[in-house]
Scaffold this active site. Structure first.
Site, PDB file in Angstrom:
ATOM      1  N   SER A  25       0.920  -1.357  -0.225  1.00 47.77           N
ATOM      2  CA  SER A  25      -0.131   0.135  -0.114  1.00 47.77           C
ATOM      3  C   SER A  25       0.601   1.547   0.277  1.00 47.77           C
ATOM      4  O   SER A  25       1.780   0.951  -0.476  1.00 47.77           O
ATOM      5  CB  SER A  25      -1.176   0.211   0.686  1.00 47.77           C
ATOM      6  N   THR A  57      -2.624   0.787  -5.984  1.00 44.21           N
ATOM      7  CA  THR A  57      -2.526   0.131  -5.104  1.00 44.21           C
ATOM      8  C   THR A  57      -3.864   0.730  -3.994  1.00 44.21           C
ATOM      9  O   THR A  57      -4.422   1.690  -4.930  1.00 44.21           O
ATOM     10  CB  THR A  57      -0.769   0.647  -4.151  1.00 44.21           C
ATOM     11  N   TYR A  58      -2.948   0.723  -2.469  1.00 49.85           N
ATOM     12  CA  TYR A  58      -4.506   0.859  -1.699  1.00 49.85           C
ATOM     13  C   TYR A  58      -3.863   2.001  -0.916  1.00 49.85           C
ATOM     14  O   TYR A  58      -2.900   2.358  -0.667  1.00 49.85           O
ATOM     15  CB  TYR A  58      -5.321   0.342  -1.505  1.00 49.85           C
ATOM     16  N   ALA A  74       6.171  -4.201  -2.458  1.00 48.72           N
ATOM     17  CA  ALA A  74       6.322  -4.153  -3.900  1.00 48.72           C
ATOM     18  C   ALA A  74       6.930  -2.515  -4.737  1.00 48.72           C
ATOM     19  O   ALA A  74       7.320  -2.630  -5.143  1.00 48.72           O
ATOM     20  CB  ALA A  74       6.208  -5.544  -4.853  1.00 48.72           C
TER      21      ALA A  74
END
EC number: 4.1.1.11
Length: 132
Positions: A25, A57-58, A74
């Protein structure tokens, strides 16, 4: 018909950290999240101005007033602290809503403090940078 529209943007945020060992995230100062109308766990696109990387992403909230913009997991391989990024969220609107919708856009200085906001972008405009 539904349309996917730009909902909000945090423009020229400075990456403060990249944490490869975190689960995943992006951590964003919760004050910035509120100002840009971004929610916890909302999907967000990250555009790195330094290397051209674009990924999704979040969001997880970071401490208020900290200015934190930390890519985790990542995604940490796609940024370096100090990189300038644009953070964009999108919403799905029916046709009538889409025609009336105006995104929330905030512009940040080099310390991730808000220097301006806007409800509409115009082609050819140069965004405030907050740089001296």
């Amino acid at each position: 018909m539904n349309r996917i529209m730009h909902k909000s943007k945090i423009h020229r945020a400075t990456v403060t950290e990249a944490n490869l060992n975190y689960v995943g995230s992006i951590t964003i100062d919760e004050d910035l999240m509120d100002a840009a109308d971004v929610l916890e766990n909302e999907k967000i696109q990250v555009v790195n101005n330094n290397n051209g990387a674009r990924f999704e992403t979040y969001v997880i909230p970071g401490p208020r007033g900290s200015g934190v913009i930390c890519l985790n997991g990542a995604a940490a391989r796609l940024v370096q602290p100090g990189d300038k990024v644009i953070l964009i969220t999108y919403g799905i609107y029916d046709d009538a809503e889409a025609r009336q919708h105006r995104p929330t856009v905030i512009f940040l200085d080099d310390q991730n403090r808000i220097i301006a906001d806007a409800r509409r972008e115009k082609a050819g405009e140069t965004a405030p940078t907050g740089e001296a």
